[in-house]
Design an enzyme around this catalytic site. Structure first.
Site, PDB file in Angstrom:
ATOM      1  N   ALA A  56       0.795  -1.230   0.000  1.00  0.00           N
ATOM      2  CA  ALA A  56       0.000   0.000   0.000  1.00  0.00           C
ATOM      3  C   ALA A  56       0.833   1.289   0.000  1.00  0.00           C
ATOM      4  CB  ALA A  56      -0.971  -0.042   1.177  1.00  0.00           C
ATOM      5  N   ARG A  96      -4.959   0.425  -9.236  1.00  0.00           N
ATOM      6  CA  ARG A  96      -5.385  -0.651  -8.310  1.00  0.00           C
ATOM      7  C   ARG A  96      -6.425  -0.058  -7.353  1.00  0.00           C
ATOM      8  NH1 ARG A  96      -0.994  -4.588  -5.768  1.00  0.00           N
ATOM      9  NH2 ARG A  96      -2.824  -5.925  -5.569  1.00  0.00           N
ATOM     10  N   GLN A 205       4.069 -13.344  -2.013  1.00  0.00           N
ATOM     11  CA  GLN A 205       4.829 -12.224  -1.425  1.00  0.00           C
ATOM     12  C   GLN A 205       5.610 -12.673  -0.198  1.00  0.00           C
ATOM     13  OE1 GLN A 205       1.645 -12.045  -2.407  1.00  0.00           O
ATOM     14  NE2 GLN A 205       1.139 -10.057  -3.267  1.00  0.00           N
ATOM     15  N   ASP A 246      -3.955  -2.505   3.909  1.00  0.00           N
ATOM     16  CA  ASP A 246      -4.149  -1.754   2.660  1.00  0.00           C
ATOM     17  C   ASP A 246      -5.162  -0.632   2.824  1.00  0.00           C
ATOM     18  OD1 ASP A 246      -3.119  -4.565   1.737  1.00  0.00           O
ATOM     19  OD2 ASP A 246      -2.680  -3.098   0.161  1.00  0.00           O
ATOM     20  N   ASN A 256      -6.649  -6.210   4.185  1.00  0.00           N
ATOM     21  CA  ASN A 256      -5.253  -6.583   3.919  1.00  0.00           C
ATOM     22  C   ASN A 256      -5.274  -7.818   3.012  1.00  0.00           C
ATOM     23  OD1 ASN A 256      -2.401  -6.123   4.377  1.00  0.00           O
ATOM     24  ND2 ASN A 256      -2.390  -7.985   5.593  1.00  0.00           N
TER      25      ASN A 256
HETATM   26  O1  MRU Z   1      -1.103  -7.228  -3.670  1.00  0.00           O
HETATM   27  P1  MRU Z   1      -0.026  -6.549  -2.899  1.00  0.00           P
HETATM   28  O2  MRU Z   1       1.289  -7.259  -2.964  1.00  0.00           O
HETATM   29  O3  MRU Z   1       0.117  -5.078  -3.239  1.00  0.00           O
HETATM   30  O4  MRU Z   1      -0.531  -6.623  -1.407  1.00  0.00           O
HETATM   31  C1  MRU Z   1       0.273  -6.137  -0.374  1.00  0.00           C
HETATM   32  C2  MRU Z   1      -0.354  -6.308   0.952  1.00  0.00           C
HETATM   33  O5  MRU Z   1      -1.472  -6.745   1.085  1.00  0.00           O
HETATM   34  C3  MRU Z   1       0.417  -5.824   2.136  1.00  0.00           C
HETATM   35  O6  MRU Z   1       0.245  -6.688   3.207  1.00  0.00           O
HETATM   36  C4  MRU Z   1      -0.125  -4.452   2.520  1.00  0.00           C
HETATM   37  O7  MRU Z   1      -0.101  -3.607   1.415  1.00  0.00           O
HETATM   38  C5  MRU Z   1       0.607  -3.875   3.616  1.00  0.00           C
HETATM   39  S1  MRU Z   1       2.063  -3.075   3.026  1.00  0.00           S
HETATM   40  C6  MRU Z   1       2.939  -2.369   4.215  1.00  0.00           C
END
Ligand code: MRU
Length: 358
Positions: A56, A96, A205, A246, A256
């Site tokens: 995010a 997004r 991730q 997020d 999230n």
């Molecule tokens: O789909 P992504 O990789 O953008 O999702 C990321 C996440 O859900 C993270 O846990 C969230 O953004 C927290 S980032 C500090």
């Protein structure tokens, strides 16, 4: 502690240099560290959409720098640059849907632009705003790292086995990370036994980014299948689940990465504390309940293929990539303005009235 964390910083994913945005391509990690350079809004929007940059706060920071690229191009082109720049804002906003930091950063850039007068150095002013957004995110992470580590020390001072989900590290932010910032601070305190990193299907991730970041820092980390989390809580002495966010609604509900909600349910069942770490730019006071948050759904192929090869045939797949954890499953929300214990609407409103702690 702040100095120790600063000295230990190794991973960086966003660089603004020579009038261009440079992003570490997260799709290539952990096997290659490939930096890509961006000179246009359209290319940054595509980088966000295609997951070169993710997490995010990182998405918000990238979008802020993209506005600078957009303004430069629009000023050079002449004509009605304000209308043209609005199209850039719209393109970035459409990249997004779930992480509110994207919209927060675009709003900040828009507000700065609206305050400027003809004759001001527009480009220098917007560049300063984007750099400010980047730097203050990094600062917020340092503050949250200390606050989160203090909570852990206070509640259970002994060696900790922590579980995290997705990537909430330096890669996902302006530096250090949110959840991983706290984990780094606990490690520097000498209180960490091990971090369990959910692999985080389908983009992985956890295994590709979080485990890499922690291993780079020499922090003990074990990757596990997402579906192993409840079993690990029962058998591996997990004391806390620590995740990022997020978007956090005004009532404390947290959107999230998909799988966070089931972790919170399992944590409550096992008496494991549940901490969300996120800067106040992730809090959306205009969103009354988490149920109103738009949750991105991505292509079925992300589930039905593995490494490009099909793994299922003739079936549909549903691929929501975020979920909402209700506030009543959350023990603490840690922000740079302070900590909210057992979040609810009143406490979130009080938090948002506070100033940053550093
Ligand atoms: O789909 P992504 O990789 O953008 O999702 C990321 C996440 O859900 C993270 O846990 C969230 O953004 C927290 S980032 C500090």
């Amino acid at each position: 502690m702040r100095e120790q964390l600063l000295a230990a910083e190794r991973v960086k994913a966003i660089d603004w240099r020579d009038g261009a945005l440079h992003l570490l391509d997260q799709r290539a990690l952990p096997f290659a560290q490939t930096w890509l350079s961006y000179h246009s809004v359209a290319d940054v929007a595509e980088a966000i959409r295609s997951m070169v940059v993710r997490g995010a706060p990182a998405i918000g920071i990238a979008a802020a720098y993209a506005v600078v690229l957009g303004l430069r191009a629009r000023l050079q082109a002449g004509g009605d640059w304000r209308a043209a720049l609005q199209a850039d804002f719209d393109l970035l906003a459409a990249s997004r849907p779930t992480a509110v930091n994207l919209f927060w950063a675009l709003n900040r850039m828009r507000e700065r632009l609206d305050r400027l007068k003809d004759g001001d150095d527009l480009l220098a002013q917007l560049e300063a705003e984007a750099i400010g957004i980047h730097q203050s995110d990094r600062e917020a992470n340092l503050t949250m790292a200390q606050l989160g580590a203090e909570l852990i020390r206070k509640h259970q001072g002994n060696a900790q086995n922590l579980l995290t989900h997705c990537n909430a590290g330096a890669l996902a932010t302006g530096g250090f990370g949110t959840a991983l910032g706290v984990i780094r601070a606990v490690f520097h305190d000498g209180l960490l036994e091990r971090v369990y990193a959910d692999e985080t299907r389908p983009w992985l991730q956890g295994s590709r980014l979080t485990a890499w970041e922690l291993a780079e820092d020499g922090i003990p980390v074990t990757v596990n299948a997402d579906s192993a989390a409840a079993h690990l809580m029962k058998t591996r002495g997990i004391t806390w689940v620590i995740v990022g966010a997020d978007r956090i609604a005004a009532n404390g509900d947290v959107a999230n990465k998909i799988g966070t909600y089931q972790l919170a349910v399992n944590a409550m069942h096992h008496g494991v504390r549940f901490m969300v770490v996120a800067p106040s730019s992730t809090i959306d006071m205009a969103m009354e309940h988490g149920d109103d948050i738009i949750l991105e759904e991505r292509a079925a192929s992300e589930l039905l293929e593995l490494g490009g090869a099909p793994i299922a045939r003739g079936v549909e797949a549903l691929n929501p990539v975020f979920d909402v954890t209700p506030a009543d499953l959350i023990d603490f929300i840690v922000t740079e303005k302070g900590v909210v214990d057992r979040p609810d609407a009143e406490k979130m409103a009080q938090l948002m009235c506070r100033k940053r702690l550093h």
